[in-house]
Structure formats: structure tokens, C-alpha cells
Design a protein around this motif. Structure first.
Motif, PDB file in Angstrom:
ATOM      1  N   LYS A 129      -2.890   2.932  21.016  1.00 38.00           N
ATOM      2  CA  LYS A 129      -2.310   2.665  19.705  1.00 38.00           C
ATOM      3  C   LYS A 129      -2.950   3.617  18.698  1.00 38.00           C
ATOM      4  O   LYS A 129      -4.160   3.609  18.513  1.00 38.00           O
ATOM      5  N   VAL A 130      -2.127   4.433  18.051  1.00 34.60           N
ATOM      6  CA  VAL A 130      -2.610   5.423  17.094  1.00 34.60           C
ATOM      7  C   VAL A 130      -2.239   4.940  15.701  1.00 34.60           C
ATOM      8  O   VAL A 130      -1.075   4.655  15.420  1.00 34.60           O
ATOM      9  N   ILE A 131      -3.225   4.834  14.820  1.00 37.08           N
ATOM     10  CA  ILE A 131      -2.999   4.392  13.437  1.00 37.08           C
ATOM     11  C   ILE A 131      -3.404   5.531  12.513  1.00 37.08           C
ATOM     12  O   ILE A 131      -4.547   5.977  12.534  1.00 37.08           O
ATOM     13  N   LYS A 132      -2.443   6.001  11.711  1.00 34.30           N
ATOM     14  CA  LYS A 132      -2.711   7.110  10.795  1.00 34.30           C
ATOM     15  C   LYS A 132      -2.512   6.642   9.357  1.00 34.30           C
ATOM     16  O   LYS A 132      -1.599   5.884   9.064  1.00 34.30           O
ATOM     17  N   ALA A 133      -3.366   7.100   8.458  1.00 33.58           N
ATOM     18  CA  ALA A 133      -3.209   6.832   7.030  1.00 33.58           C
ATOM     19  C   ALA A 133      -2.342   7.947   6.449  1.00 33.58           C
ATOM     20  O   ALA A 133      -2.648   9.121   6.611  1.00 33.58           O
ATOM     21  N   VAL A 134      -1.243   7.564   5.782  1.00 33.02           N
ATOM     22  CA  VAL A 134      -0.317   8.534   5.209  1.00 33.02           C
ATOM     23  C   VAL A 134      -0.231   8.279   3.715  1.00 33.02           C
ATOM     24  O   VAL A 134      -0.017   7.149   3.279  1.00 33.02           O
ATOM     25  N   ARG A 135      -0.393   9.332   2.929  1.00 31.82           N
ATOM     26  CA  ARG A 135      -0.372   9.186   1.476  1.00 31.82           C
ATOM     27  C   ARG A 135       1.049   9.369   0.949  1.00 31.82           C
ATOM     28  O   ARG A 135       1.733  10.332   1.283  1.00 31.82           O
ATOM     29  N   SER A 136       1.490   8.451   0.101  1.00 32.61           N
ATOM     30  CA  SER A 136       2.822   8.510  -0.493  1.00 32.61           C
ATOM     31  C   SER A 136       2.844   9.556  -1.605  1.00 32.61           C
ATOM     32  O   SER A 136       1.931   9.622  -2.425  1.00 32.61           O
ATOM     33  N   GLU A 137       3.891  10.380  -1.626  1.00 32.01           N
ATOM     34  CA  GLU A 137       3.999  11.397  -2.666  1.00 32.01           C
ATOM     35  C   GLU A 137       4.362  10.788  -4.016  1.00 32.01           C
ATOM     36  O   GLU A 137       3.958  11.295  -5.058  1.00 32.01           O
ATOM     37  N   THR A 139      -0.377  13.820  19.031  1.00 32.87           N
ATOM     38  CA  THR A 139       0.169  12.950  17.991  1.00 32.87           C
ATOM     39  C   THR A 139      -0.656  13.057  16.709  1.00 32.87           C
ATOM     40  O   THR A 139      -0.107  13.077  15.617  1.00 32.87           O
ATOM     41  N   LEU A 140      -1.970  13.152  16.828  1.00 27.19           N
ATOM     42  CA  LEU A 140      -2.825  13.223  15.656  1.00 27.19           C
ATOM     43  C   LEU A 140      -2.717  14.575  14.945  1.00 27.19           C
ATOM     44  O   LEU A 140      -2.967  14.658  13.744  1.00 27.19           O
TER      45      LEU A 140
END
Length: 50
Positions: free
Chosen positions: A19-27, A47-48
């Protein structure tokens, strides 16, 4: 008393998953959201890098 539920994604002779969890910043807002993906274990590094 609560019961513990255990689920496995690995079958005998099958591919193991991670399970890969990435933090994504909203524009728009600048807030961080977390995106979760289930990927085969050998593809975690690919994936990373995306």
C-alpha cells in the motif's frame, strides 16, 4: 467485544502487494491530501517516482 478482521491480498504462489500513500498538495487551496494505491511490491519505486 469487537472482532478483529484480517484480510490478506497475498495468495499462495501469487504476487505480494504494498500500500503506497503519497501526500499531494492541492494547487487551489495549498492543502495536502493523501492518495492511496495498492501496487505490486516490485513496482513500489516506480510508483513513487511519478
Amino acid at each position: 467485544m469487537a472482532k478483529k478482521v484480517v484480510a490478506t491480498l497475498k495468495k499462495e504462489g501469487g504476487v505480494s502487494y504494498a500500500k503506497v500513500i503519497k501526500a499531494v498538495r492541492s494547487e487551489k487551496t495549498g492543502a495536502y491530501t493523501f492518495r492511496e494505491e495498492m501496487v505490486p511490491a516490485p513496482m513500489v519505486q516506480e510508483t513513487l517516482k511519478k
